[in-house]
Structures are given as structure tokens and as C-alpha cells.
Design a protein around this motif. Sequence first.
Motif, mmCIF file in Angstrom:
data_model
loop_
_atom_site.group_PDB
_atom_site.id
_atom_site.type_symbol
_atom_site.label_atom_id
_atom_site.label_comp_id
_atom_site.label_asym_id
_atom_site.label_seq_id
_atom_site.Cartn_x
_atom_site.Cartn_y
_atom_site.Cartn_z
ATOM 1 N N SER A 2 38.207 -10.214 34.703
ATOM 2 C CA SER A 2 37.760 -11.158 33.574
ATOM 3 C C SER A 2 37.828 -10.481 32.234
ATOM 4 O O SER A 2 37.304 -9.366 32.100
ATOM 5 C CB SER A 2 36.306 -11.559 33.830
ATOM 6 N N ALA A 5 34.299 -9.797 30.537
ATOM 7 C CA ALA A 5 33.294 -9.338 31.264
ATOM 8 C C ALA A 5 33.107 -7.912 31.144
ATOM 9 O O ALA A 5 34.346 -7.042 31.373
ATOM 10 C CB ALA A 5 33.226 -9.793 32.913
ATOM 11 N N ARG A 17 30.310 -9.962 37.482
ATOM 12 C CA ARG A 17 30.546 -11.340 37.299
ATOM 13 C C ARG A 17 30.236 -12.077 38.577
ATOM 14 O O ARG A 17 30.333 -11.164 39.545
ATOM 15 C CB ARG A 17 31.945 -11.486 36.770
ATOM 16 N N TYR A 31 28.588 -13.671 33.869
ATOM 17 C CA TYR A 31 29.081 -12.537 33.724
ATOM 18 C C TYR A 31 28.266 -11.694 32.602
ATOM 19 O O TYR A 31 27.790 -12.209 31.730
ATOM 20 C CB TYR A 31 30.697 -12.296 33.408
#
Length: 129
Positions: A2, A5, A17, A31
Motif C-alpha cells: 500500500s 501505509a 494495514r 492503515y
Amino acid sequence: MSPLAKYHRSIPGLCERFEAFVATKEICNAYTELNDPFDQRARFEEQARQKSQGDDEVQDLDETFLNALEHGLPPTGGWGMGIDRLVMFLTDNANIKEVLLFPANKPIANTSAPAPAAAAQAAASHSAA
């Protein structure tokens, strides 16, 4: 990974997350926000490289966001649960388009109404009689 994150604090290769699923439907995404502008820039640049290689799902590099990070972002986290996803769960719908409020995003239903040209032609022939 991500792109917004933080990496996990103790497990390499993971990020902080989670997603909550109920009855096989995602209802929540959460997250810990990445607040390091240098790490964030490197991730955005990696995404730009992936985009140049044909990945159309990645976002463009966001200089405004990076500039804001450079001014300081305190440790941040949160979660988001879309009302549409909650309604999907409560109404037992499998497709998010079935519960969207915005008609432009809904699939077009097949109606039995005549086409405009056919309706105009029928009206003209009826008035001539």
C-alpha cells in the motif's frame, strides 16, 4: 504494498494495514499513514516507473501531498467504512453497483419502453387515423 501505509514495525515485507470482511464482502479499509516524505516520494517514484511500464492502476506522483508531508505530519492512522459497502452487507447484494445512489454509476436496466423513433412513428400514425 500500500503506497500510503507504513511498513510493519517488526515484520519485514508487510505494512501496517488491515481490511475487514463480513460474509465475504469488504466493509472496512484501515492503515497507519506513512508520514516520512522521503519514503513516500520513493514509493510514488516507483509507482510512476510502474505506470510507464503499463500499469494503469497506479496514481501519478503528487507533489502537493509530498510538500505537505515535508512540513510535517504527526503519526496518523484511521479506518474508513463506506456506507455503500455497509448497505451491500445489510441488503445482501453482491455488487456495489446495486446499492449506489448515483444513477450514472448504476448499470442501465433493459426497459420494455419503445425506442423514441418507434414511439414517434406510432404517435404520427395514430393521429393520421
